[in-house]
Design a protein around this motif. Structure first.
Motif, PDB file in Angstrom:
ATOM      1  N   ASN A  48       2.100   5.999   6.622  1.00 52.63           N
ATOM      2  CA  ASN A  48       1.713   5.504   5.302  1.00 52.63           C
ATOM      3  C   ASN A  48       2.206   6.410   4.181  1.00 52.63           C
ATOM      4  O   ASN A  48       1.755   6.289   3.042  1.00 52.63           O
ATOM      5  CB  ASN A  48       0.186   5.370   5.224  1.00 52.63           C
ATOM      6  CG  ASN A  48      -0.338   4.300   6.155  1.00 52.63           C
ATOM      7  OD1 ASN A  48       0.195   3.192   6.193  1.00 52.63           O
ATOM      8  ND2 ASN A  48      -1.356   4.637   6.932  1.00 52.63           N
ATOM      9  N   ASN A  49       3.091   7.299   4.529  1.00 52.89           N
ATOM     10  CA  ASN A  49       3.616   8.227   3.536  1.00 52.89           C
ATOM     11  C   ASN A  49       5.124   8.058   3.430  1.00 52.89           C
ATOM     12  O   ASN A  49       5.845   8.199   4.428  1.00 52.89           O
ATOM     13  CB  ASN A  49       3.248   9.661   3.939  1.00 52.89           C
ATOM     14  CG  ASN A  49       3.768  10.677   2.948  1.00 52.89           C
ATOM     15  OD1 ASN A  49       4.953  10.993   2.913  1.00 52.89           O
ATOM     16  ND2 ASN A  49       2.877  11.188   2.111  1.00 52.89           N
ATOM     17  N   ALA A  50       5.591   7.751   2.227  1.00 46.63           N
ATOM     18  CA  ALA A  50       7.008   7.425   2.051  1.00 46.63           C
ATOM     19  C   ALA A  50       7.910   8.563   2.498  1.00 46.63           C
ATOM     20  O   ALA A  50       8.880   8.350   3.237  1.00 46.63           O
ATOM     21  CB  ALA A  50       7.287   7.075   0.587  1.00 46.63           C
ATOM     22  N   ASP A  51       7.612   9.791   2.098  1.00 44.89           N
ATOM     23  CA  ASP A  51       8.486  10.901   2.437  1.00 44.89           C
ATOM     24  C   ASP A  51       8.500  11.194   3.934  1.00 44.89           C
ATOM     25  O   ASP A  51       9.539  11.541   4.491  1.00 44.89           O
ATOM     26  CB  ASP A  51       8.092  12.144   1.625  1.00 44.89           C
ATOM     27  CG  ASP A  51       8.481  12.005   0.159  1.00 44.89           C
ATOM     28  OD1 ASP A  51       9.565  11.443  -0.117  1.00 44.89           O
ATOM     29  OD2 ASP A  51       7.714  12.427  -0.711  1.00 44.89           O
ATOM     30  N   SER A  52       7.358  11.034   4.571  1.00 50.53           N
ATOM     31  CA  SER A  52       7.323  11.226   6.028  1.00 50.53           C
ATOM     32  C   SER A  52       8.163  10.164   6.727  1.00 50.53           C
ATOM     33  O   SER A  52       8.892  10.466   7.680  1.00 50.53           O
ATOM     34  CB  SER A  52       5.882  11.153   6.536  1.00 50.53           C
ATOM     35  OG  SER A  52       5.082  12.134   5.928  1.00 50.53           O
ATOM     36  N   LEU A  53       8.066   8.938   6.257  1.00 50.07           N
ATOM     37  CA  LEU A  53       8.863   7.858   6.845  1.00 50.07           C
ATOM     38  C   LEU A  53      10.356   8.147   6.706  1.00 50.07           C
ATOM     39  O   LEU A  53      11.139   7.889   7.615  1.00 50.07           O
ATOM     40  CB  LEU A  53       8.524   6.522   6.175  1.00 50.07           C
ATOM     41  CG  LEU A  53       7.217   5.855   6.621  1.00 50.07           C
ATOM     42  CD1 LEU A  53       6.923   4.661   5.741  1.00 50.07           C
ATOM     43  CD2 LEU A  53       7.297   5.430   8.085  1.00 50.07           C
ATOM     44  N   ILE A  54      10.734   8.680   5.561  1.00 48.36           N
ATOM     45  CA  ILE A  54      12.142   9.029   5.347  1.00 48.36           C
ATOM     46  C   ILE A  54      12.563  10.144   6.307  1.00 48.36           C
ATOM     47  O   ILE A  54      13.646  10.108   6.890  1.00 48.36           O
ATOM     48  CB  ILE A  54      12.383   9.443   3.872  1.00 48.36           C
ATOM     49  CG1 ILE A  54      12.076   8.266   2.938  1.00 48.36           C
ATOM     50  CG2 ILE A  54      13.820   9.920   3.667  1.00 48.36           C
ATOM     51  CD1 ILE A  54      11.986   8.646   1.457  1.00 48.36           C
TER      52      ILE A  54
ATOM     53  N   ASP B  51       4.218  16.266   9.370  1.00 46.68           N
ATOM     54  CA  ASP B  51       5.523  16.601   8.803  1.00 46.68           C
ATOM     55  C   ASP B  51       6.193  17.753   9.544  1.00 46.68           C
ATOM     56  O   ASP B  51       7.415  17.763   9.719  1.00 46.68           O
ATOM     57  CB  ASP B  51       5.391  16.908   7.308  1.00 46.68           C
ATOM     58  CG  ASP B  51       5.113  15.645   6.506  1.00 46.68           C
ATOM     59  OD1 ASP B  51       5.697  14.597   6.857  1.00 46.68           O
ATOM     60  OD2 ASP B  51       4.332  15.689   5.552  1.00 46.68           O
ATOM     61  N   ILE B  54       7.702  16.384  12.694  1.00 45.02           N
ATOM     62  CA  ILE B  54       8.944  15.665  12.397  1.00 45.02           C
ATOM     63  C   ILE B  54      10.086  16.670  12.196  1.00 45.02           C
ATOM     64  O   ILE B  54      11.204  16.465  12.669  1.00 45.02           O
ATOM     65  CB  ILE B  54       8.771  14.757  11.157  1.00 45.02           C
ATOM     66  CG1 ILE B  54       7.712  13.681  11.430  1.00 45.02           C
ATOM     67  CG2 ILE B  54      10.092  14.100  10.768  1.00 45.02           C
ATOM     68  CD1 ILE B  54       7.237  12.927  10.194  1.00 45.02           C
TER      69      ILE B  54
ATOM     70  N   GLN F  33       7.043   1.837  10.368  1.00 43.14           N
ATOM     71  CA  GLN F  33       5.962   1.183   9.614  1.00 43.14           C
ATOM     72  C   GLN F  33       6.241  -0.322   9.592  1.00 43.14           C
ATOM     73  O   GLN F  33       6.845  -0.850   8.650  1.00 43.14           O
ATOM     74  CB  GLN F  33       5.885   1.743   8.191  1.00 43.14           C
ATOM     75  CG  GLN F  33       4.815   1.104   7.302  1.00 43.14           C
ATOM     76  CD  GLN F  33       3.468   0.934   7.966  1.00 43.14           C
ATOM     77  OE1 GLN F  33       3.195  -0.081   8.614  1.00 43.14           O
ATOM     78  NE2 GLN F  33       2.631   1.955   7.837  1.00 43.14           N
ATOM     79  N   VAL F  38       2.543  -2.715   3.568  1.00 46.55           N
ATOM     80  CA  VAL F  38       2.453  -1.268   3.353  1.00 46.55           C
ATOM     81  C   VAL F  38       3.784  -0.745   2.793  1.00 46.55           C
ATOM     82  O   VAL F  38       3.800   0.048   1.851  1.00 46.55           O
ATOM     83  CB  VAL F  38       2.097  -0.530   4.668  1.00 46.55           C
ATOM     84  CG1 VAL F  38       2.125   0.983   4.461  1.00 46.55           C
ATOM     85  CG2 VAL F  38       0.735  -0.967   5.175  1.00 46.55           C
ATOM     86  N   LEU F  42       4.607   1.295  -0.647  1.00 49.54           N
ATOM     87  CA  LEU F  42       5.242   2.624  -0.669  1.00 49.54           C
ATOM     88  C   LEU F  42       6.525   2.652  -1.493  1.00 49.54           C
ATOM     89  O   LEU F  42       6.925   3.692  -1.999  1.00 49.54           O
ATOM     90  CB  LEU F  42       5.568   3.084   0.757  1.00 49.54           C
ATOM     91  CG  LEU F  42       4.372   3.337   1.684  1.00 49.54           C
ATOM     92  CD1 LEU F  42       4.872   3.690   3.082  1.00 49.54           C
ATOM     93  CD2 LEU F  42       3.481   4.449   1.151  1.00 49.54           C
ATOM     94  N   TYR F  46       8.850   6.101  -3.629  1.00 56.72           N
ATOM     95  CA  TYR F  46      10.082   6.860  -3.410  1.00 56.72           C
ATOM     96  C   TYR F  46      11.220   6.416  -4.325  1.00 56.72           C
ATOM     97  O   TYR F  46      12.073   7.212  -4.679  1.00 56.72           O
ATOM     98  CB  TYR F  46      10.499   6.837  -1.930  1.00 56.72           C
ATOM     99  CG  TYR F  46      10.952   5.513  -1.377  1.00 56.72           C
ATOM    100  CD1 TYR F  46      10.099   4.702  -0.648  1.00 56.72           C
ATOM    101  CD2 TYR F  46      12.261   5.090  -1.550  1.00 56.72           C
ATOM    102  CE1 TYR F  46      10.511   3.501  -0.128  1.00 56.72           C
ATOM    103  CE2 TYR F  46      12.691   3.882  -1.027  1.00 56.72           C
ATOM    104  CZ  TYR F  46      11.812   3.097  -0.323  1.00 56.72           C
ATOM    105  OH  TYR F  46      12.231   1.901   0.187  1.00 56.72           O
ATOM    106  N   VAL F  59      19.696  10.306   4.634  1.00 53.82           N
ATOM    107  CA  VAL F  59      19.639   9.467   5.836  1.00 53.82           C
ATOM    108  C   VAL F  59      20.823   8.500   5.840  1.00 53.82           C
ATOM    109  O   VAL F  59      21.485   8.313   6.871  1.00 53.82           O
ATOM    110  CB  VAL F  59      18.301   8.695   5.905  1.00 53.82           C
ATOM    111  CG1 VAL F  59      18.261   7.825   7.151  1.00 53.82           C
ATOM    112  CG2 VAL F  59      17.126   9.656   5.877  1.00 53.82           C
TER     113      VAL F  59
END
Lengths: 83, 83, 83, 83, 83, 83
Positions: A48-54, B51, B54, F33, F38, F42, F46, F59
């Motif tokens: 649920n965290n944009a930066d973590s997903l990136i 984090d 990751i 995700q 969601v 988000l 970003y 990325v």
């Protein structure tokens, strides 16, 4: 730790190769944090965290590079200088 | 510092290659922070943080890329233009 | 700045190659921050911080990739299509 | 912006190649922030910060990988399968 | 979105290749944030921040690696084992 | 999850290859995700944040490296030692 040992990097298609890259990324998290309950607790933190997903995407991108190269990029072109 | 010097990057299987990549990642932490007690103190900091996990995964991914290439990606395909 | 200029990337073993990768990582810190006293002050900041240690590991991992490739991954396999 | 255009990636030694990698890293900062005064103001921010120094090291490591490959890793070994 | 579609990765010189790498880095920002006004607002945020500048440098470094390889590193050496 | 499975990494032009790299980057976010709502929440986080945009760029840069290599960098040069 991982239930299925990694037998090969070869896949039939890029789609399957991408799925393998995702597994390779998950595998190191399982090794570094073997406790599945802890991992379950952490999951919403990053999904649920944009930066973590990136950041997760970046790890997958590196593994996909490896898998794609292992599969010779699933390519069918012939370098013309060999023709 | 590391008890077992690194003799080779060659492994029988991708699974073993992945385990080697994990060792390669740990090795640099041991070199940069040789004090095992300090490392033990730091361990929960990152193994319980999404984090950090990751980031560890990313280091392993880079090493796995190296190990996989060293093993010629454990592959058995023949580039058809050599056949 | 560095006392020993970098003559070659070739090493006898992966272990030595790894040590070279560590030196290559340190070298850029020395170039960016030539003041050794400042570097000594900064050292505990990162050697006692899990995330900094992971970041250092990443830099070493990239350099190890370079050194390993330069040494043809210290490998002894023969690609069978040349046999 | 850069006073010396980049003519070649070839260098005589790894030491010179490393210096070129440092220049390549600086070059993108100069392009993204052309104002030299601003860059001078920012310099102590990162040269006195451990994590920033590590990040700079990472950029240099990536460029060194490029330069090293461009120079065929400055190597003198002969792959035995060509002998 | 980008006004000039990307036709080729080939450039005459490393200098031009570097400029292309910068364009490739900008291109993904334009795609992810197509609103030019928002990008203009964000620009001082990262161009006046040391860590952001370093991160931009890293993206450029990765693209430069790609462009350099595409151009066979603009090199003129002959591997002696082909001579 | 992704509606279109990934069939090939081959594209006609670098422009199309870049678009594929963007898709490859989005794909891992969709996998990590899967909830589209969601992801929509988000997105502004970003796309309006300079550092997040830079991370997304990184990325994409890694994936573009993969796609470019898979396409043999869309190149037409002939290595002169094969002529």
């Amino acid at each position: 730790m991982p239930s299925n040992p990694l037998q090969t990097l070869l896949t039939q298609t890029p789609e399957e190769g991408y799925a393998l890259a995702v597994k390779l990324a998950q595998k190191s998290v399982e090794i570094t944090q073997p406790n599945e309950e802890v991992r379950q607790v952490l999951r919403p933190t990053y999904s649920n965290n944009a930066d973590s997903l990136i950041s997760v995407s970046q790890v997958i991108a590196i593994h996909f590079q490896t898998v794609a190269a292992a599969n010779n990029y699933w390519q069918t072109w012939t370098p013309y200088y060999y023709q």
